[in-house]
Design a protein around this motif. Sequence first.
Motif, PDB file in Angstrom:
ATOM      1  N   LYS A 119      55.987 -44.706   4.739  1.00 46.44           N
ATOM      2  CA  LYS A 119      54.991 -43.799   5.489  1.00 46.44           C
ATOM      3  C   LYS A 119      54.520 -42.440   3.947  1.00 46.44           C
ATOM      4  O   LYS A 119      53.068 -42.997   3.658  1.00 46.44           O
ATOM      5  N   ILE A 120      55.412 -42.526   3.136  1.00 44.88           N
ATOM      6  CA  ILE A 120      55.410 -41.382   1.922  1.00 44.88           C
ATOM      7  C   ILE A 120      54.465 -42.310   0.993  1.00 44.88           C
ATOM      8  O   ILE A 120      53.749 -42.070   0.349  1.00 44.88           O
ATOM      9  N   VAL A 121      54.793 -43.752   0.578  1.00 42.33           N
ATOM     10  CA  VAL A 121      54.178 -44.811   0.112  1.00 42.33           C
ATOM     11  C   VAL A 121      52.953 -44.851   0.406  1.00 42.33           C
ATOM     12  O   VAL A 121      51.672 -44.785  -0.124  1.00 42.33           O
ATOM     13  N   ASP A 122      53.002 -45.123   1.843  1.00 43.63           N
ATOM     14  CA  ASP A 122      51.528 -45.698   2.093  1.00 43.63           C
ATOM     15  C   ASP A 122      49.776 -44.206   2.437  1.00 43.63           C
ATOM     16  O   ASP A 122      49.315 -44.185   1.758  1.00 43.63           O
ATOM     17  N   ALA A 123      51.451 -43.105   2.253  1.00 41.56           N
ATOM     18  CA  ALA A 123      49.760 -41.414   1.659  1.00 41.56           C
ATOM     19  C   ALA A 123      50.136 -41.727   0.034  1.00 41.56           C
ATOM     20  O   ALA A 123      49.470 -40.178  -0.070  1.00 41.56           O
ATOM     21  N   ASP A 124      50.231 -42.504  -0.602  1.00 40.09           N
ATOM     22  CA  ASP A 124      51.003 -42.294  -2.038  1.00 40.09           C
ATOM     23  C   ASP A 124      50.937 -40.711  -2.180  1.00 40.09           C
ATOM     24  O   ASP A 124      50.072 -40.025  -3.123  1.00 40.09           O
ATOM     25  N   ASP A 125      52.075 -40.347  -1.770  1.00 38.98           N
ATOM     26  CA  ASP A 125      52.730 -38.929  -2.009  1.00 38.98           C
ATOM     27  C   ASP A 125      53.938 -39.063  -3.279  1.00 38.98           C
ATOM     28  O   ASP A 125      54.834 -39.288  -2.923  1.00 38.98           O
ATOM     29  N   ILE A 126      53.366 -38.395  -3.952  1.00 41.48           N
ATOM     30  CA  ILE A 126      54.317 -38.752  -5.840  1.00 41.48           C
ATOM     31  C   ILE A 126      55.391 -38.173  -5.465  1.00 41.48           C
ATOM     32  O   ILE A 126      56.599 -38.285  -5.615  1.00 41.48           O
ATOM     33  N   ASP A 127      55.215 -36.894  -4.798  1.00 38.96           N
ATOM     34  CA  ASP A 127      56.063 -35.509  -4.874  1.00 38.96           C
ATOM     35  C   ASP A 127      57.299 -36.243  -3.733  1.00 38.96           C
ATOM     36  O   ASP A 127      58.634 -36.233  -3.712  1.00 38.96           O
ATOM     37  N   GLY A 128      56.674 -36.204  -2.370  1.00 36.94           N
ATOM     38  CA  GLY A 128      57.338 -36.598  -1.261  1.00 36.94           C
ATOM     39  C   GLY A 128      58.389 -38.001  -2.200  1.00 36.94           C
ATOM     40  O   GLY A 128      59.477 -37.818  -1.572  1.00 36.94           O
ATOM     41  N   TRP A 129      57.609 -38.882  -2.594  1.00 38.20           N
ATOM     42  CA  TRP A 129      58.320 -40.378  -2.860  1.00 38.20           C
ATOM     43  C   TRP A 129      59.707 -40.020  -3.913  1.00 38.20           C
ATOM     44  O   TRP A 129      60.975 -40.730  -4.019  1.00 38.20           O
ATOM     45  N   ARG A 130      59.582 -38.676  -4.957  1.00 31.34           N
ATOM     46  CA  ARG A 130      60.865 -38.475  -5.482  1.00 31.34           C
ATOM     47  C   ARG A 130      61.946 -38.779  -4.946  1.00 31.34           C
ATOM     48  O   ARG A 130      62.514 -38.605  -4.823  1.00 31.34           O
ATOM     49  N   LYS A 131      61.230 -37.357  -3.342  1.00 30.71           N
ATOM     50  CA  LYS A 131      62.289 -37.177  -2.572  1.00 30.71           C
ATOM     51  C   LYS A 131      63.584 -38.261  -1.907  1.00 30.71           C
ATOM     52  O   LYS A 131      64.101 -38.389  -1.954  1.00 30.71           O
ATOM     53  N   ALA A 132      62.144 -39.288  -1.545  1.00 28.19           N
ATOM     54  CA  ALA A 132      63.245 -40.309  -0.770  1.00 28.19           C
ATOM     55  C   ALA A 132      63.540 -40.673  -1.821  1.00 28.19           C
ATOM     56  O   ALA A 132      64.049 -41.157  -1.339  1.00 28.19           O
ATOM     57  N   ASN A 133      62.669 -41.571  -3.234  1.00 26.94           N
ATOM     58  CA  ASN A 133      63.508 -42.338  -3.854  1.00 26.94           C
ATOM     59  C   ASN A 133      65.064 -42.002  -4.065  1.00 26.94           C
ATOM     60  O   ASN A 133      65.705 -42.735  -3.890  1.00 26.94           O
ATOM     61  N   HIS A 134      65.156 -40.608  -3.855  1.00 28.13           N
ATOM     62  CA  HIS A 134      66.295 -39.839  -4.404  1.00 28.13           C
ATOM     63  C   HIS A 134      67.561 -40.135  -3.515  1.00 28.13           C
ATOM     64  O   HIS A 134      68.885 -40.461  -3.032  1.00 28.13           O
ATOM     65  N   ALA A 135      67.047 -39.759  -2.434  1.00 25.36           N
ATOM     66  CA  ALA A 135      67.921 -40.230  -0.709  1.00 25.36           C
ATOM     67  C   ALA A 135      68.228 -41.645  -1.177  1.00 25.36           C
ATOM     68  O   ALA A 135      69.580 -42.133  -0.566  1.00 25.36           O
ATOM     69  N   PHE A 136      67.576 -42.363  -0.864  1.00 24.66           N
ATOM     70  CA  PHE A 136      67.479 -43.679  -0.961  1.00 24.66           C
ATOM     71  C   PHE A 136      68.789 -43.948  -2.349  1.00 24.66           C
ATOM     72  O   PHE A 136      69.648 -44.620  -1.865  1.00 24.66           O
ATOM     73  N   HIS A 137      69.000 -43.910  -3.617  1.00 22.39           N
ATOM     74  CA  HIS A 137      70.097 -43.987  -4.178  1.00 22.39           C
ATOM     75  C   HIS A 137      70.848 -43.170  -3.986  1.00 22.39           C
ATOM     76  O   HIS A 137      72.239 -43.647  -4.233  1.00 22.39           O
ATOM     77  N   ASP A 138      71.193 -42.219  -3.211  1.00 20.84           N
ATOM     78  CA  ASP A 138      71.960 -40.886  -3.273  1.00 20.84           C
ATOM     79  C   ASP A 138      73.050 -41.497  -2.506  1.00 20.84           C
ATOM     80  O   ASP A 138      74.119 -41.780  -1.902  1.00 20.84           O
ATOM     81  N   ALA A 139      72.328 -42.343  -1.494  1.00 15.99           N
ATOM     82  CA  ALA A 139      73.225 -42.948  -0.114  1.00 15.99           C
ATOM     83  C   ALA A 139      73.823 -44.213  -0.986  1.00 15.99           C
ATOM     84  O   ALA A 139      75.003 -44.839  -0.525  1.00 15.99           O
ATOM     85  N   LEU A 140      73.189 -45.198  -1.869  1.00 19.50           N
ATOM     86  CA  LEU A 140      74.252 -45.804  -2.215  1.00 19.50           C
ATOM     87  C   LEU A 140      75.576 -45.186  -3.155  1.00 19.50           C
ATOM     88  O   LEU A 140      75.842 -45.553  -3.108  1.00 19.50           O
ATOM     89  N   TYR A 141      75.179 -44.257  -3.898  1.00 21.08           N
ATOM     90  CA  TYR A 141      75.983 -43.569  -4.574  1.00 21.08           C
ATOM     91  C   TYR A 141      77.375 -42.983  -3.291  1.00 21.08           C
ATOM     92  O   TYR A 141      78.113 -43.559  -3.531  1.00 21.08           O
ATOM     93  N   LEU A 142      76.678 -42.740  -2.784  1.00 16.89           N
ATOM     94  CA  LEU A 142      78.060 -42.309  -1.892  1.00 16.89           C
ATOM     95  C   LEU A 142      78.332 -43.636  -1.076  1.00 16.89           C
ATOM     96  O   LEU A 142      80.096 -43.225  -0.963  1.00 16.89           O
ATOM     97  N   GLY A 143      77.367 -44.375  -0.477  1.00 17.83           N
ATOM     98  CA  GLY A 143      78.146 -45.056  -0.262  1.00 17.83           C
ATOM     99  C   GLY A 143      79.349 -46.107  -1.332  1.00 17.83           C
ATOM    100  O   GLY A 143      79.810 -46.740  -0.667  1.00 17.83           O
ATOM    101  N   SER A 144      79.327 -45.606  -2.303  1.00 14.82           N
ATOM    102  CA  SER A 144      80.118 -46.741  -3.585  1.00 14.82           C
ATOM    103  C   SER A 144      81.588 -46.594  -3.849  1.00 14.82           C
ATOM    104  O   SER A 144      82.636 -47.236  -3.948  1.00 14.82           O
TER     105      SER A 144
END
Length: 220
Positions: A112-137
Amino acid sequence: MKISEKIRQHIEDEIRAGVLLPGDVIDEHDLARRFEASRTPVREALIQLEAQNMLISQPRQGMVVAKMDVKQLLAIWELLVEMEAVCAKLACERMTPEEREQLAQIHADGQKIVDADDIDGWRKANHAFHDALYLGSRNPYLRQEILRLRARTGAYLRHAFSALGRLQSSQEQHAKILDAIQKRDAARAHALMLEHISLDQGARGLTDFIINLPSSLLNS
């Protein structure tokens, strides 16, 4: 947690988030006031960050956020790529079904954030995706080191999105990584993360990234 550790973590978070940029002066008095602390824990926190090469002492300025040259930046990024890939592999092997569902939801919200071309929102979403992997490791030391490298390169990483036009392509790469993790294909998750973090993407890839780096962030 010691007050000096809270201060250190606060500064590191602000560097990672881009609130503090390379070359910015650290206001010791403001930190002491904000944390209701004496000068001693503030100095302890700054010395720790200086030891991690995140801050550097400058004559007549005090501590400032360290700048890097292109060679230093690429050396750190090279290490970050490998660590992120290992993290994806471990997460693939160790995440619970609930954590995999949460990762899928984070990915869906990111579209949804990508579709809105929300760069600031994407930074947060990208961090959330990667941090879920960090925690999952299930490896807190690996997560800690990745976050420190991310903090050191945060200001530069943000320019990768605009320089390489990677919002939609990053989301598509997240989808492939998510698919590998849901299928518990650790080798594929590792390979896909290597590709995802690499700068060798886009029309002109690394060249575009370097050209678009602001000179104000780099050591002369």
